[in-house]
Design a protein around this motif. Sequence first.
Motif: not given
Length: 294
Positions: A220-240
Amino acid sequence: MTLRDIEIFVTVCELKSMSAAAKKLYMSQPAVSQAISQIEGEFQIKLFDRIGKRLSLTYPGEILYSYGRRILNLVKEAENILYDVRNMRMGRLNVGASTTVGIYLLPKIIGDFREKYSVDVYFTIDNTAGIKKLILDNAIDLGIVEGPVHSRDIVVIPYIDDELYLVSSKNHRWAEKRSISPEEIENEDIIMREKGSGTREVFEQTMARNNVRYKIKYVLNSTEAIKKAVEANIGVSVISRLAVEKEIKDGRLVKINIENMRFERKFSIIYHKDKFRSNLFEEFIKHLYNYIAK
């Protein structure tokens, strides 16, 4: 016909005397007369009727006087504006920033800067590769990026340190552990930024350096979208840390520590090596460091 010729002509018109014009312009009277004659010779016209000792404008002279005054006024206006720019009473700066800096840091920095100076600061947000290209194309004056920059034509100045956090949903199996071994990442679905992102480059370099395998399942090219996806337990991520501090504090995301591994990087200020560093340019860079120091 030069700008100096116009100045001489307009001065003669206003003082109605070549000798008075010569005195005001610190010239000899023959030099003033020669300048008028050159204009007349160039256009094959007469600018003045010389009746006795009086100078009267001809019709062509009236036209040139009208334009001449406007030209000199524009020159004066341009000079005043340039002085204002030099003294930062007005000006324009184009700044670029990679996503994390552009969303979570730069707007506050620019707002604070504009409270001090009446200047226009425009900013563009893109990934690190995009900001690098804008610098090379001279489309922006300077950039603040989160990823490594590889170009001989770009000056890179260290700015501030940042750390990327491995984060999961509060409902993820890691949430209660809060610490995992590097091997546990190998089979996990990872949500990551696109190629060219500084975050992704730091993630991939760190994983390679530690010989850890991984699986990027979603891009995903949006940090906000990644955070929402992680919050929904779709996967994990590495974010600033700048981007997730609030969500971690609110309990919506959980920071997961990895044994003997950290994702560290440094934000950098970049600009083209041939860029003219104006007073405004220098003052903005100084402001960047002062803002962080506060």
